[in-house]
Write an enzyme that holds these catalytic residues in place. Structure first.
Site, PDB file in Angstrom:
ATOM      1  N   MET A   1      25.438  -0.441  -4.177  1.00  0.00           N
ATOM      2  CA  MET A   1      26.530   0.510  -4.288  1.00  0.00           C
ATOM      3  C   MET A   1      27.087   0.778  -2.898  1.00  0.00           C
ATOM      4  O   MET A   1      26.365   0.690  -1.916  1.00  0.00           O
ATOM      5  CB  MET A   1      26.041   1.814  -4.894  1.00  0.00           C
ATOM      6  CG  MET A   1      25.201   1.643  -6.122  1.00  0.00           C
ATOM      7  SD  MET A   1      26.033   0.801  -7.459  1.00  0.00           S
ATOM      8  CE  MET A   1      24.734   0.784  -8.658  1.00  0.00           C
ATOM      9  N   ASP A 396      18.085   2.410  -5.353  1.00  0.00           N
ATOM     10  CA  ASP A 396      19.229   1.529  -5.091  1.00  0.00           C
ATOM     11  C   ASP A 396      19.088   0.935  -3.682  1.00  0.00           C
ATOM     12  O   ASP A 396      19.965   1.061  -2.848  1.00  0.00           O
ATOM     13  CB  ASP A 396      20.538   2.328  -5.227  1.00  0.00           C
ATOM     14  CG  ASP A 396      21.772   1.447  -5.073  1.00  0.00           C
ATOM     15  OD1 ASP A 396      21.643   0.218  -5.168  1.00  0.00           O
ATOM     16  OD2 ASP A 396      22.854   1.987  -4.813  1.00  0.00           O
ATOM     17  N   PHE A 397      17.938   0.286  -3.446  1.00  0.00           N
ATOM     18  CA  PHE A 397      17.682  -0.333  -2.155  1.00  0.00           C
ATOM     19  C   PHE A 397      18.514  -1.607  -2.041  1.00  0.00           C
ATOM     20  O   PHE A 397      18.457  -2.473  -2.915  1.00  0.00           O
ATOM     21  CB  PHE A 397      16.206  -0.675  -1.998  1.00  0.00           C
ATOM     22  CG  PHE A 397      15.326   0.514  -1.719  1.00  0.00           C
ATOM     23  CD1 PHE A 397      15.775   1.804  -1.920  1.00  0.00           C
ATOM     24  CD2 PHE A 397      14.034   0.338  -1.241  1.00  0.00           C
ATOM     25  CE1 PHE A 397      14.961   2.898  -1.656  1.00  0.00           C
ATOM     26  CE2 PHE A 397      13.215   1.418  -0.976  1.00  0.00           C
ATOM     27  CZ  PHE A 397      13.665   2.699  -1.190  1.00  0.00           C
ATOM     28  N   GLU A 398      19.280  -1.719  -0.967  1.00  0.00           N
ATOM     29  CA  GLU A 398      20.138  -2.885  -0.755  1.00  0.00           C
ATOM     30  C   GLU A 398      19.915  -3.434   0.649  1.00  0.00           C
ATOM     31  O   GLU A 398      19.044  -2.964   1.392  1.00  0.00           O
ATOM     32  CB  GLU A 398      21.603  -2.499  -0.971  1.00  0.00           C
ATOM     33  CG  GLU A 398      21.907  -1.993  -2.372  1.00  0.00           C
ATOM     34  CD  GLU A 398      23.370  -1.658  -2.599  1.00  0.00           C
ATOM     35  OE1 GLU A 398      24.214  -2.054  -1.773  1.00  0.00           O
ATOM     36  OE2 GLU A 398      23.681  -0.992  -3.605  1.00  0.00           O
ATOM     37  N   GLY A 399      20.709  -4.426   1.023  1.00  0.00           N
ATOM     38  CA  GLY A 399      20.663  -4.975   2.373  1.00  0.00           C
ATOM     39  C   GLY A 399      19.285  -5.477   2.749  1.00  0.00           C
ATOM     40  O   GLY A 399      18.715  -6.351   2.109  1.00  0.00           O
TER      41      GLY A 399
END
Length: 612
Positions: A1, A396-399
């Site tokens: 997100m 919502d862990f990203e990158g």
């Protein structure tokens, strides 16, 4: 997100993963020198390896392949395949082989970055390549099949964004596999924890099987290619008997021994979290503003069943200390007061809605690399939940939040600290708040479905270590997981269970990606490491709410097609699903704000479809 409406480019591209494979594939070139000499009884098993019969026997991704009369190495035809976008122009065929036997694979190729390889060997899959071949050059590699391997897939492919490559006179030399035999009946059929409406099943693979059929009371209820499946649509407090058979091109085996299961009482259980049968999940920009404008909690439309507060973010990447606050007045002039915000949350909950804190997002990198960070995460997230009276947590862990250490190769028993500590932290939160705690996750396709092809840094240590990195987290927490809504957007093309690449923006992408979650799949192609299917009530499809919200927006008509295919078995297009799941939980959108900006189109389509 993301905080902005759409990125200038996705945070992770499939082409980047392919680029980093080069280091590993350099090592694969050493396989050429070790290729065994063919024995007197060996034969060329490849079908139409000279492409004299066009593409007969071959399948090329995205329609990338054709045959040409020049340049050729031998005969009158050769393969020409052109990479485009995120498609690397993979052309492949499956060949029948003998178990525990040596094979040599060779082909003549021309072009920049041309690859030759074999997968499904049952031992170590192999690949070799040439960086630049202005004229035809021979590539050769070898492998030994596993003790139960009866078929392998041989392939060529190019490099993303490069010109067309050519291949000719491909051979697979070794002992022929002989006639395909009907597989033996599966063994070890067992049932997991039943809910009121579903029973998860798993079994031991049968040698030579290409798929399995699941029977309930003697009636076939679904087909699958993996060694696990979830039978849904069952009645509460009811006894059922299940069997499984194995199938391949020769036919169907006898059925396995039966296993009897009684479903649970009540309305769903198993992490249901008190959600409606079909739920709409949305993210609310609570701590920042962007082009969609700020939406007060009290103004969130009633269509949204789960409201994820975006975002809780760490004080530093490795601190584990998560903070959340409302958008500053200077940035969001219409922001409500803390007291009004809390009162509005209580009102939503009184109306049956769930309100969660979402941790991470595009900017909120979280790496729980130490036990101190893990404990800080549990403490700080608990404080946010208690302060605002929330129902649970969205991850919502990203990158670069999640990646796998070199040598961490089995999703069922991870060893990487950031993975192990996250699992431990979430289990602590679940234990603290009890059965009513709602746990959701919103990974990108790179961290989940890409695991079908690549997992972590791979056998040569050259892959992107983030590939498939959410799989051990999902698997370890599957009994606590309320909802998984993978982001089917900001994604490169991803290979589905049909071994074809699928691109975002249409029904086909959502059908293929969701089918993988509900069917299960071998991780990195290893049939001994199958990620089991999730229950349909644990799965929602993640989409952008509008064209401004993110790359990969899907029109309402295409969303409806995807839902029809997955829940009813209609409007499926060319992709063949491995089941029909009427209990699919619903949809997730980024975001509530963007949908309001777009006159509520996303929510209205959901309400219309599910009769809300």
């Amino acid at each position: 997100m993301e905080r902005t409406g759409s990125r200038t480019g996705p945070p992770v591209r499939l082409s980047r993963l392919t680029a980093v494979l080069s280091a590993g594939l350099l090592a694969a070139g050493a396989l050429v020198a070790t290729a065994p000499a063919a024995g007197a009884a060996d034969a060329d098993l490849a079908r139409n390896g000279g492409f004299e019969a066009g593409l007969d026997g071959w399948s090329c991704t995205g329609g990338s392949g054709t045959t040409v009369g020049t340049p050729v190495h031998g005969g009158t035809s050769a393969l020409k395949a052109t990479p485009a976008g995120s498609d690397n122009a993979r052309c492949s065929q499956t060949v029948t082989v003998k178990p525990d036997s040596a094979y040599t694979l060779g082909a003549w190729v021309q072009g920049s970055y041309v690859y030759l390889g074999a997968s499904g060997t049952g031992t170590t899959d192999v690949s070799t390549w040439t960086q630049s071949a202005g004229a035809y050059r021979q590539l050769t590699t070898s492998f030994r099949t596993g003790p139960t391997t009866t078929s392998v897939t041989v392939y060529t492919h190019g490099w993303y964004g490069t010109p067309a490559y050519y291949a000719d006179d491909l051979t697979l030399t070794g002992p022929g596999g002989g006639p395909v035999a009907v597989p033996a009946a599966p063994t070890g059929l067992r049932a997991g924890t039943a809910t009121a409406s579903a029973v998860p099943l798993s079994w031991t693979a049968s040698a030579g099987a290409t798929g399995y059929r699941v029977y309930r009371g003697g009636t076939k209820v679904l087909d699958t290619t993996g060694t696990s499946a979830t039978v849904t649509g069952l009645a509460a407090s009811s006894a059922y008997s299940f069997q499984v058979s194995a199938v391949n091109s020769a036919g169907e085996s006898a059925k396995s021994a039966a296993v009897s299961v009684t479903t649970a009482t009540g309305g769903g259980g198993g992490g249901n979290g008190g959600l409606p049968a079909h739920a709409l999940v949305g993210y609310l920009h609570s701590s920042f503003a962007n082009g969609s404008g700020y939406t007060r909690m009290a103004d969130v439309p009633d269509s949204w069943d789960v409201i994820n507060l975006a975002f809780g973010e760490p004080t530093s990447v490795t601190s584990g200390d998560i903070r959340f606050s409302l958008c500053p007045v200077a940035e969001c002039p219409n922001v409500e007061s803390e007291a009004e915000f809390k009162a509005a949350i209580k009102a939503k909950q009184a109306a049956g809605k769930k309100v969660l804190i979402s941790i991470g997002g595009q900017n909120g990198q979280v790496q729980l690399a130490s036990t101190a960070a893990r404990d800080a995460f549990v403490s700080s997230v608990s404080k946010i939940i208690d302060t605002y009276g929330l129902d649970g947590l969205d991850i919502d862990f990203e990158g670069h939040s999640l990646s796998l250490a070199t040598g961490d190769t089995d999703f069922r028993s991870p060893t990487t600290p950031v993975i192990v500590n996250l699992i431990s932290a979430v289990k602590s939160l679940k234990a603290k708040y009890g059965a009513g705690f709602v746990l959701t996750m919103a990974p990108e396709t790179f961290f989940v479905q890409l695991g079908y092809q690549y997992y972590g840094s791979g056998p040569w240590g050259g892959q992107d270590p983030r590939a498939g990195a959410y799989l051990p987290v999902i698997h370890a927490l599957r009994d606590d997981l309320t909802l998984l809504h993978v982001q089917d957007y900001n994604s490169g093309s991803i290979m589905g269970l049909d071994n074809q690449y699928h691109s975002m923006g249409g029904a086909d992408f959502h059908i293929a990606m969701t089918d993988m979650l509900l069917t299960g799949f071998p991780v990195a192609g290893d049939q001994s490491k199958v990620f089991p299917a999730l229950r349909p009530e644990q799965v929602a499809i993640g989409l952008p709410a509008s064209t401004q919200a993110g790359n990969g927006h899907t029109s309402p008509a295409e969303v409806t097609k995807a839902l029809d295919c997955l829940t009813k078995g209609t409007s499926c297009g060319t992709y063949r699903t491995h089941g029909t799941w009427s209990g699919l939980r619903g949809l997730m959108a980024w975001s509530i704000n963007w949908d309001r900006f777009n006159n509520g189109e996303f929510a209205k389509n959901f309400d219309s479809y599910f009769g809300s």
